[in-house]
Design a protein around this motif. Structure first.
Motif, PDB file in Angstrom:
ATOM      1  N   TYR A   1       0.817  -1.224  -0.068  1.00  0.00           N
ATOM      2  CA  TYR A   1      -0.019  -0.167  -0.148  1.00  0.00           C
ATOM      3  C   TYR A   1       0.883   1.334  -0.110  1.00  0.00           C
ATOM      4  CZ  TYR A   1      -3.905  -3.054   1.113  1.00  0.00           C
ATOM      5  OH  TYR A   1      -4.979  -4.031   0.919  1.00  0.00           O
TER       6      TYR A   1
ATOM      7  N   TYR B   1      -0.619   8.254 -10.819  1.00  0.00           N
ATOM      8  CA  TYR B   1      -1.640   8.529  -9.723  1.00  0.00           C
ATOM      9  C   TYR B   1      -1.861  10.034 -10.131  1.00  0.00           C
ATOM     10  CZ  TYR B   1      -1.036   3.857  -8.149  1.00  0.00           C
ATOM     11  OH  TYR B   1      -1.181   2.480  -8.100  1.00  0.00           O
TER      12      TYR B   1
ATOM     13  N   ILE C   1      -7.092   9.806  -9.576  1.00  0.00           N
ATOM     14  CA  ILE C   1      -7.479   9.482  -8.348  1.00  0.00           C
ATOM     15  C   ILE C   1      -8.298  10.734  -7.719  1.00  0.00           C
ATOM     16  CG2 ILE C   1      -6.463   9.461  -5.650  1.00  0.00           C
ATOM     17  CD1 ILE C   1      -5.775   6.909  -7.613  1.00  0.00           C
TER      18      ILE C   1
ATOM     19  N   GLU D   1      -5.074   9.356   0.579  1.00  0.00           N
ATOM     20  CA  GLU D   1      -5.165   8.463  -0.271  1.00  0.00           C
ATOM     21  C   GLU D   1      -4.356   7.261   0.078  1.00  0.00           C
ATOM     22  OE1 GLU D   1      -7.105   9.587  -2.294  1.00  0.00           O
ATOM     23  OE2 GLU D   1      -6.895  11.685  -2.787  1.00  0.00           O
ATOM     24  N   LYS D   2      -4.996   6.050  -0.566  1.00  0.00           N
ATOM     25  CA  LYS D   2      -4.351   4.729  -0.314  1.00  0.00           C
ATOM     26  C   LYS D   2      -4.454   3.912  -1.331  1.00  0.00           C
ATOM     27  CE  LYS D   2      -4.685   2.562   3.722  1.00  0.00           C
ATOM     28  NZ  LYS D   2      -3.278   2.243   4.383  1.00  0.00           N
ATOM     29  N   ARG D   3      -3.389   3.248  -2.062  1.00  0.00           N
ATOM     30  CA  ARG D   3      -3.629   2.366  -3.141  1.00  0.00           C
ATOM     31  C   ARG D   3      -2.809   1.189  -3.063  1.00  0.00           C
ATOM     32  NH1 ARG D   3      -7.557   3.443  -7.127  1.00  0.00           N
ATOM     33  NH2 ARG D   3      -6.266   2.213  -8.345  1.00  0.00           N
ATOM     34  N   ASN D   4      -3.609   0.097  -3.397  1.00  0.00           N
ATOM     35  CA  ASN D   4      -2.801  -1.314  -3.487  1.00  0.00           C
ATOM     36  C   ASN D   4      -1.960  -1.159  -5.000  1.00  0.00           C
ATOM     37  OD1 ASN D   4      -1.940  -3.812  -3.712  1.00  0.00           O
ATOM     38  ND2 ASN D   4      -3.553  -4.524  -2.231  1.00  0.00           N
TER      39      ASN D   4
ATOM     40  N   ASP E   1      -2.766  -2.866  -8.604  1.00  0.00           N
ATOM     41  CA  ASP E   1      -2.828  -1.933  -9.652  1.00  0.00           C
ATOM     42  C   ASP E   1      -1.928  -2.396 -10.770  1.00  0.00           C
ATOM     43  OD1 ASP E   1      -4.534  -0.579  -8.430  1.00  0.00           O
ATOM     44  OD2 ASP E   1      -3.253   1.154  -7.737  1.00  0.00           O
TER      45      ASP E   1
END
Length: 216
Positions: free
Chosen positions: A84, A130, A156, A169-172, A176
């Motif tokens: 993450y 992003y 985003i 924000e939090k992204r895996n 992705d």
């Protein structure tokens, strides 16, 4: 394509690893007033980056006026252990709506790259972008106008989001990359920040809070 090649060459020059903490790996500790490990890279004109106090916190401020330059940090992250990416950002003004899928409109008021280096095989370098989009709806993805095979854009935030407001924000990143490439990417090798307005000739100011990887 020139911008992408310059970025790849810069990233491939060296790829140091970092020591791991238990739960998080810091990448940008702007709240401490530090830009340690971050290197500037200029493409067209100069976006200025500096640490200032905003809302009682030290943050990174980026200002671009008809310019495109970024900050890059080489760091190796194991995405199986720390998938993450976490960050905060806000903007002061929105860019006028433009077609971001065309080269003439490839500008973003705020952008964070996550880069997997191809090493000497630079054409195999891949990057997730992003972005705070001026046109695309949140969640939309598309190939980058300059390097469609190497860069995937992910909206985003959009023009519907508020200015002068912080968003967390939090992204895996592991997921992705797998969704994009259809294969497992275990390591990434660099993070980059860029606020750019060179293609549309506009002006933008963005603010970035701390950036770090986490297990959950």
């Amino acid at each position: 394509m020139k911008r992408w090649l310059l970025l790849v060459i810069f990233i491939c020059a060296f790829m140091p690893s970092v020591s791991l903490s238990d739960e998080t790996i810091p990448v940008g500790l702007f709240s401490s007033g530090s830009l340690a490990g971050w290197e500037p890279k200029q493409f067209e004109g100069e976006t200025t980056y500096r640490i200032e106090v905003l809302d009682n916190h030290q943050v990174l401020i980026a200002h671009s006026e008809n310019a495109a330059s970024g900050l890059f940090k080489e760091t190796t992250i194991n995405l199986k252990d720390y998938p993450y990416l976490n960050w905060r950002w806000r903007i002061d003004r929105k860019l006028p709506e433009h077609d971001e899928q065309q080269k003439a409109g490839d500008d973003y008021v705020a952008r964070i790259y996550v880069i997997r280096s191809g090493g000497l095989l630079f054409w195999r370098t891949k990057a997730l972008n992003y972005v705070w989009s001026s046109r695309a709806e949140k969640g939309k993805t598309w190939p980058n106008a300059f390097a469609p095979d190497n860069n995937r854009m992910i909206s985003i935030r959009s023009s519907q989001d508020n200015t002068h407001q912080w968003y967390s924000e939090k992204r895996n990143i592991y997921n992705d990359f797998k969704d994009w490439l259809g294969e497992e990417i275990v390591e990434i090798h660099a993070i980059a920040i860029m606020t750019d307005t060179d293609n549309t000739g506009g002006e933008a100011t963005a603010y970035y809070g701390d950036i770090y990887f986490s297990k959950e």
